[in-house]
Design a protein around this motif. Structure first.
Motif, short mmCIF file in Angstrom:
data_model
loop_
_atom_site.label_atom_id
_atom_site.label_comp_id
_atom_site.label_asym_id
_atom_site.label_seq_id
_atom_site.Cartn_x
_atom_site.Cartn_y
_atom_site.Cartn_z
N SER A 161 -4.55 -0.08 -2.03
CA SER A 161 -5.26 1.04 -1.40
C SER A 161 -6.68 0.63 -1.02
N VAL A 199 -6.86 -1.60 2.06
CA VAL A 199 -6.76 -0.86 3.32
C VAL A 199 -8.08 -0.17 3.64
N VAL A 235 -5.07 6.64 1.25
CA VAL A 235 -4.72 5.24 1.53
C VAL A 235 -3.75 4.69 0.49
N GLN A 237 -0.24 3.33 -1.20
CA GLN A 237 0.79 2.42 -0.68
C GLN A 237 1.92 3.20 -0.03
N ASN A 261 1.79 5.94 1.64
CA ASN A 261 1.40 6.35 2.99
C ASN A 261 1.25 5.18 3.94
N THR A 262 0.66 4.10 3.47
CA THR A 262 0.42 2.97 4.37
C THR A 262 1.68 2.16 4.62
N THR A 307 -1.79 4.80 9.37
CA THR A 307 -1.93 3.45 9.92
C THR A 307 -3.39 3.02 9.88
N PRO A 308 -3.65 1.71 9.98
CA PRO A 308 -5.05 1.25 10.00
C PRO A 308 -5.85 1.90 11.11
#
Length: 234
Positions: free
Chosen positions: A76, A79, A202, A204, A206-207, A213-214
């Motif tokens: 997290s 990111v 952020v 894991q 969700n990403t 997204t970034p």
């Protein structure tokens, strides 16, 4: 702020969280064999005159609870700090330990719960017990903070009572959480307004699934940084 951070790190107010963070510190994880875990409450990180405050949920058991710094030592944090680095607000894209050289410019990161909770789920009572720390942090930032980014619905629910205690006028009904939500809160003393932005957490989950997204994260952080008056990287 240094005094507040030291007081946060000594807190033992929530028995369940104290027991869990210390158990994780004793047992560790094979990947971190030999690592001396922090295993205490994790204070906020960043300058005490920050214009932008990023509010998460709570330290990760093997992230902040291990390293002693918010969003440090887990995916997290990778990111989040990568996005801040893209914007020119962090000196590097990765955060691995307290001595890794990471410096934030105009940004501070914190959480409404300062201890790692079991299953990443603090109870409402633990959130409320921890609230005075966040309210005090916000009060100390009052002269400079102009924008908040709140990561996730839990943080969104937790931050508004702390903002009210810290000196801002919270509308009724409270703004609802959504990714990209934005609310302007006037200061009770007539000072500068505060812009509050919602963003998916952020985590894991969700990403990795593309819920966040970034680019989505960078867009919200960039909008908040501009609202705070921070210069961004070209």
């Amino acid at each position: 702020m240094d005094v507040l951070d030291a007081e946060v790190a000594r807190c033992r107010a929530c028995p369940r969280l104290v027991a869990w963070r210390e158990q994780v510190g004793r047992e560790g994880r094979p990947a971190y064999a030999g690592w001396e875990y922090w295993a205490r409450p994790v204070p906020g990180y960043g300058p005490d005159d920050a214009a932008l405050l990023v509010v998460g949920l709570a330290p990760a058991a093997h992230g902040g609870n291990r390293t002693g710094r918010m969003f440090t030592g887990d995916r997290s944090g990778d990111v989040l700090y990568a996005a801040l680095h893209r914007l020119g607000l962090a000196s590097q894209a990765e955060a691995t330990h307290r001595g890794d050289g990471l410096r934030l410019t105009g940004v501070r990161v914190t959480a409404p719960v300062h201890c790692a909770p079991p299953a990443n789920r603090p109870t409402p009572g633990e959130r409320d017990t921890c609230r005075p720390w966040l309210a005090r942090e916000l009060e100390l930032l009052r002269p400079t903070v102009r924008a908040l980014v709140v990561l996730g619905a839990f943080g969104w629910q937790a931050v508004f009572p702390a903002l009210a205690a810290g000196g801002w006028v919270v509308p009724r009904p409270r703004p609802r959480f959504a990714h990209g939500a934005r609310a302007r809160l006037p200061a009770r003393d007539g000072g500068p307004d505060l812009e509050v932005f919602g963003c998916y957490h952020v985590s894991q989950r969700n990403t990795f699934t593309g819920v966040l997204t970034p680019d989505m994260l960078t867009d919200v952080l960039g909008d908040a940084a501009r609202a705070a008056g921070l210069p961004l990287a070209p």
